[in-house]
Design an enzyme around this catalytic site. Structure first.
Site, mmCIF file in Angstrom:
data_model
loop_
_atom_site.group_PDB
_atom_site.id
_atom_site.type_symbol
_atom_site.label_atom_id
_atom_site.label_comp_id
_atom_site.label_asym_id
_atom_site.label_seq_id
_atom_site.Cartn_x
_atom_site.Cartn_y
_atom_site.Cartn_z
ATOM 1 N N SER A 135 -24.633 24.109 10.376
ATOM 2 C CA SER A 135 -23.589 23.905 11.363
ATOM 3 C C SER A 135 -22.873 22.579 11.120
ATOM 4 C CB SER A 135 -24.245 23.898 12.740
ATOM 5 O OG SER A 135 -23.378 23.376 13.699
ATOM 6 N N TYR A 160 -31.170 21.203 19.181
ATOM 7 C CA TYR A 160 -30.643 22.296 18.357
ATOM 8 C C TYR A 160 -30.070 21.751 17.045
ATOM 9 C CZ TYR A 160 -27.112 25.429 16.498
ATOM 10 O OH TYR A 160 -26.343 26.171 15.633
ATOM 11 N N LYS A 164 -31.140 22.033 12.752
ATOM 12 C CA LYS A 164 -30.278 22.391 11.608
ATOM 13 C C LYS A 164 -30.360 21.303 10.540
ATOM 14 C CE LYS A 164 -28.752 26.260 13.151
ATOM 15 N NZ LYS A 164 -29.362 27.471 12.581
HETATM 16 P P1 NAD Z 1 -27.158 34.824 17.875
HETATM 17 O O1 NAD Z 1 -28.057 34.270 18.923
HETATM 18 O O2 NAD Z 1 -26.171 35.861 18.285
HETATM 19 O O3 NAD Z 1 -28.013 35.386 16.652
HETATM 20 C C1 NAD Z 1 -29.262 34.870 16.307
HETATM 21 C C2 NAD Z 1 -30.231 36.032 16.237
HETATM 22 O O4 NAD Z 1 -31.531 35.558 15.891
HETATM 23 C C3 NAD Z 1 -30.370 36.773 17.571
HETATM 24 O O5 NAD Z 1 -30.158 38.150 17.349
HETATM 25 C C4 NAD Z 1 -31.814 36.492 18.012
HETATM 26 O O6 NAD Z 1 -32.374 37.579 18.717
HETATM 27 C C5 NAD Z 1 -32.490 36.247 16.676
HETATM 28 N N1 NAD Z 1 -33.685 35.370 16.720
HETATM 29 C C6 NAD Z 1 -33.810 34.147 17.285
HETATM 30 N N2 NAD Z 1 -35.050 33.659 17.065
HETATM 31 C C7 NAD Z 1 -35.716 34.607 16.337
HETATM 32 C C8 NAD Z 1 -37.030 34.694 15.802
HETATM 33 N N3 NAD Z 1 -37.923 33.713 15.976
HETATM 34 N N4 NAD Z 1 -37.373 35.795 15.119
HETATM 35 C C9 NAD Z 1 -36.488 36.808 14.931
HETATM 36 N N5 NAD Z 1 -35.242 36.778 15.419
HETATM 37 C C10 NAD Z 1 -34.857 35.690 16.113
HETATM 38 O O7 NAD Z 1 -26.407 33.588 17.199
HETATM 39 P P2 NAD Z 1 -25.200 33.574 16.167
HETATM 40 O O8 NAD Z 1 -24.030 32.959 16.844
HETATM 41 O O9 NAD Z 1 -25.055 34.882 15.505
HETATM 42 O O10 NAD Z 1 -25.745 32.481 15.143
HETATM 43 C C11 NAD Z 1 -26.442 32.827 13.970
HETATM 44 C C12 NAD Z 1 -26.924 31.579 13.282
HETATM 45 O O11 NAD Z 1 -25.822 30.721 13.021
HETATM 46 C C13 NAD Z 1 -27.891 30.749 14.136
HETATM 47 O O12 NAD Z 1 -28.879 30.186 13.305
HETATM 48 C C14 NAD Z 1 -27.005 29.666 14.703
HETATM 49 O O13 NAD Z 1 -27.721 28.507 15.015
HETATM 50 C C15 NAD Z 1 -26.039 29.428 13.555
HETATM 51 N N6 NAD Z 1 -24.759 28.860 13.972
HETATM 52 C C16 NAD Z 1 -24.030 29.452 14.968
HETATM 53 C C17 NAD Z 1 -22.837 28.870 15.398
HETATM 54 C C18 NAD Z 1 -22.048 29.493 16.512
HETATM 55 O O14 NAD Z 1 -21.204 28.802 17.086
HETATM 56 N N7 NAD Z 1 -22.246 30.756 16.870
HETATM 57 C C19 NAD Z 1 -22.381 27.704 14.800
HETATM 58 C C20 NAD Z 1 -23.127 27.137 13.769
HETATM 59 C C21 NAD Z 1 -24.315 27.729 13.362
HETATM 60 N N1 UFG Z 2 -14.914 23.525 26.111
HETATM 61 C C1 UFG Z 2 -14.278 23.489 27.332
HETATM 62 N N2 UFG Z 2 -14.723 24.324 28.314
HETATM 63 C C2 UFG Z 2 -15.759 25.197 28.143
HETATM 64 C C3 UFG Z 2 -16.392 25.223 26.880
HETATM 65 C C4 UFG Z 2 -15.949 24.370 25.895
HETATM 66 O O1 UFG Z 2 -13.351 22.704 27.547
HETATM 67 O O2 UFG Z 2 -16.120 25.911 29.086
HETATM 68 C C5 UFG Z 2 -14.419 22.648 25.027
HETATM 69 C C6 UFG Z 2 -15.445 21.663 24.510
HETATM 70 O O3 UFG Z 2 -15.461 20.494 25.292
HETATM 71 C C7 UFG Z 2 -14.977 21.466 23.060
HETATM 72 C C8 UFG Z 2 -14.367 22.818 22.694
HETATM 73 O O4 UFG Z 2 -14.084 23.463 23.920
HETATM 74 O O5 UFG Z 2 -13.955 20.500 23.033
HETATM 75 C C9 UFG Z 2 -15.315 23.694 21.881
HETATM 76 O O6 UFG Z 2 -16.558 23.803 22.571
HETATM 77 P P1 UFG Z 2 -17.661 24.888 22.178
HETATM 78 O O7 UFG Z 2 -18.787 24.739 23.152
HETATM 79 O O8 UFG Z 2 -17.040 26.229 22.058
HETATM 80 O O9 UFG Z 2 -18.083 24.446 20.709
HETATM 81 P P2 UFG Z 2 -18.680 23.077 20.168
HETATM 82 O O10 UFG Z 2 -17.702 22.545 19.173
HETATM 83 O O11 UFG Z 2 -19.076 22.190 21.253
HETATM 84 O O12 UFG Z 2 -20.024 23.566 19.455
HETATM 85 C C10 UFG Z 2 -20.073 24.735 18.655
HETATM 86 C C11 UFG Z 2 -21.463 25.363 18.760
HETATM 87 C C12 UFG Z 2 -22.492 24.459 18.161
HETATM 88 C C13 UFG Z 2 -22.099 24.101 16.759
HETATM 89 C C14 UFG Z 2 -20.723 23.520 16.710
HETATM 90 C C15 UFG Z 2 -20.279 23.287 15.295
HETATM 91 O O13 UFG Z 2 -21.796 25.602 20.101
HETATM 92 O O14 UFG Z 2 -23.701 25.128 18.106
HETATM 93 O O15 UFG Z 2 -19.800 24.432 17.326
HETATM 94 O O16 UFG Z 2 -20.472 24.431 14.539
HETATM 95 F F1 UFG Z 2 -22.976 23.191 16.280
#
Ligand code: NAD
Ligand code: UFG
Length: 347
Positions: A135, A160, A164
Site C-alpha cells: 500500500s 494496519y 504492510k
Molecule cells: P478485502 O477485505 O475485500 O479482501 C481481503 C480478503 O481477505 C477478504 O475476502 C477476507 O475475507 C480475506 N481474508 C482476510 N484475512 C484472511 C485470512 N486470515 N485467511 C483467509 N482469508 C482472509 O480487501 P481488498 O480491498 O480487496 O484488499 C486486498 C488486499 O489489498 C489487502 O491485503 C489490503 O490490505 C490491500 N490493500 C487494499 C487497499 C484498498 O484501499 N482497498 C489499498 C492498499 C492495499
Molecule cells: N474522506 C472524507 N470523508 C470520508 C472518507 C474519506 O473526507 O468519509 C477523505 C479522507 O480524509 C482522504 C480521502 O477522502 O482525504 C481518501 O480517504 P480514504 O479513507 O478513502 O483513503 P485513504 O487515502 O485514507 O486510505 C486508503 C486505504 C488505506 C491505504 C491508502 C493508500 O484506506 O488502507 O488508501 O493505499 F493504505
C-alpha cells in the site's frame, strides 16, 4: 499460469480473478470469508463464463488447510510430486485502518502470522513466486510528490500500515536469503470503482471508512450526507488529495506483474496508481456530474492520521511491465455507482 489467490473473494481479489482468466491464466482461491461473500466468486465465474472458481473456505493461518490445497494442486512429474502453482497473489489480510488502531493484536496476528504460514508452506512446496498487496501507506507522509519507488518508506500511523511495511521487509529479507524467490511488492494507491457489469464491487461491512463507498451509500440513500474530513490542507481546495485508481486497472496490474516473475526479477517494487491527484471535492463533483445524482456534504474536522497529498509516479510499472492505468475518474465514478445502484444491499 496457475495461481493461488489468497483473499480472492474480496474487492480487489474478485476483480483480479477476471483479469487473470481473461489473460489465459487459471486460479485457485483460499479465503476465510471474514470480509467477503461467496456470492462474489459465483458472479466472477458467471462473468468469466466458467461453472465455478476453484475455492476453499479456509484461513491462511491454518497450515493444514494450506498443505491440503497444495497437495490437491499437484502433479507427478518423472515420479516426483510437483506443485502446480506457478505463483501466489496474496490479498488476504485485514485492512480497516481505524479498526486496526482499536484491535492491534488481531491485525498483527492475522496479517503477519497469516503471511508467515503462507510463505512457509509455499517454500516447502517449492512455490517461490509471490505478488503481495502492499500500500501507499508504507510511504507515511511522503518525502517526495509524486511518489517514486525510491522515495524512502515513512512512519506508518496505524497497525494496519505497519503490517504492510513489516511484511514488505520480511519478503525482502526472504528473497535476499534465497534468490530463488521472486517477490513483487505492489504498492496500491486508492482503488475505487467496480467491474463494468455492475455485478461485483466493493461491499464494506457497516459504515464505510473510505471515501467512494461512503459517497455511493449517500447516493443510494443509505446515508444522509458525506462528511468531508478537513478543508484546510495545503491543497488546491483545502481537501485531501489522493491517487484514485480504477479497480479493474489495478486488477490488470497483477496480471502484468506476473511478467516480473516470468523473467525472474528477484525483488521488484511498483507503485500502482494513475499518477493524478484528485481532491475529495473533485471526487464528489465528478460523481455528481457523471451520474446526475446529488451528494450532500458537510465539512468536518480533519481525520486523525490523514495526510494532505498522496499520488504517485507510476512510470516504473509502465516501463518494466508495460502496465498503465486506462480509466479516469469519470469511469471510476460511473462504475462505482453502477455497482451500488444495482446492489443497494451489496451481495
Ligand atoms: P478485502 O477485505 O475485500 O479482501 C481481503 C480478503 O481477505 C477478504 O475476502 C477476507 O475475507 C480475506 N481474508 C482476510 N484475512 C484472511 C485470512 N486470515 N485467511 C483467509 N482469508 C482472509 O480487501 P481488498 O480491498 O480487496 O484488499 C486486498 C488486499 O489489498 C489487502 O491485503 C489490503 O490490505 C490491500 N490493500 C487494499 C487497499 C484498498 O484501499 N482497498 C489499498 C492498499 C492495499
Ligand atoms: N474522506 C472524507 N470523508 C470520508 C472518507 C474519506 O473526507 O468519509 C477523505 C479522507 O480524509 C482522504 C480521502 O477522502 O482525504 C481518501 O480517504 P480514504 O479513507 O478513502 O483513503 P485513504 O487515502 O485514507 O486510505 C486508503 C486505504 C488505506 C491505504 C491508502 C493508500 O484506506 O488502507 O488508501 O493505499 F493504505
Amino acid at each position: 499460469m496457475h495461481i493461488l489467490v489468497t483473499g480472492g473473494a474480496g474487492f480487489i481479489g474478485s476483480h483480479t480473478l477476471i483479469e487473470l482468466y481473461k489473460a489465459g491464466h487459471t486460479a485457485f482461491v483460499i479465503d476465510n470469508l471474514s470480509n467477503s461473500n461467496r456470492e462474489a466468486l459465483r458472479r466472477v465465474a458467471e462473468i468469466i463464463g466458467i461453472p465455478e472458481i476453484p475455492f476453499v473456505q479456509a484461513d491462511i493461518r491454518d497450515r493444514e488447510a494450506l498443505e491440503k490445497i497444495f497437495a490437491q494442486n499437484s502433479k507427478i512429474v518423472n515420479g516426483q510430486i510437483v506443485n502446480n502453482f506457478d505463483a501466489c497473489i496474496h490479498f488476504a489480510g485485514l485492512k480497516a485502518v481505524g479498526e486496526s488502531v482499536e484491535k492491534p493484536l488481531e491485525y498483527y496476528e492475522n496479517n503477519m502470522n497469516g503471511t508467515f504460514v503462507l510463505l512457509d508452506v509455499m517454500r516447502k512446496h517449492n512455490c517461490k513466486n509471490i505478488i503481495f498487496s502492499s500500500s501507499a501507506t508504507v510511504y507515511g507522509d511522503p518525502a517526495i510528490i509524486p511518489i517514486t519507488e525510491e522515495c524512502p518508506k515513512g512512519q506508518c500511523t496505524n497497525p494496519y500500515g505497519q503490517t504492510k511495511s513489516m511484511l514488505e521487509q520480511v519478503m525482502t529479507d526472504l528473497q535476499k536469503a534465497d534468490p530463488e524467490w521472486n517477490v513483487v511488492l505492489l504498492r496500491y494507491f486508492n482503488p475505487i470503482g467496480a467491474h463494468a457489469s455492475g455485478r461485483i464491487g466493493e461491499n464494506p461491512n457497516g459504515i464505510p471508512n473510505n471515501l467512494m463507498p461512503y459517497i455511493t451509500q449517500v447516493a443510494v440513500g443509505k446515508r444522509e450526507r458525506l462528511g468531508v474530513f478537513g478543508n484546510d490542507y495545503p491543497t488546491q481546495d483545502g481537501t485531501g488529495v489522493r491517487d484514485y485508481i480504477h479497480v479493474v486497472d489495478l486488477a490488470a496490474a497483477h496480471v502484468a506483474a506476473l511478467q516480473a516473475i516470468e523473467r525472474r526479477a528477484g525483488l521488484a517494487i511498483y507503485n500502482i496508481g494513475t499518477g493524478h491527484g484528485y481532491s475529495v471535492l473533485d471526487v464528489v463533483n465528478t460523481f455528481m456530474r457523471v451520474n446526475g445524482v446529488n451528494i450532500p456534504y458537510q465539512i468536518m474536522p480533519r481525520r486523525a492520521g490523514d495526510i494532505a497529498t498522496c499520488y504517485c509516479n507510476p512510470a516504473k510499472a509502465e516501463r518494466e511491465l508495460g502496465w498503465k492505468a486506462q480509466f479516469g475518474l469519470d469511469e471510476m465514478c460511473r462504475d462505482a455507482w453502477n455497482w451500488q445502484k444495482n446492489n443497494p444491499e451489496g451481495y
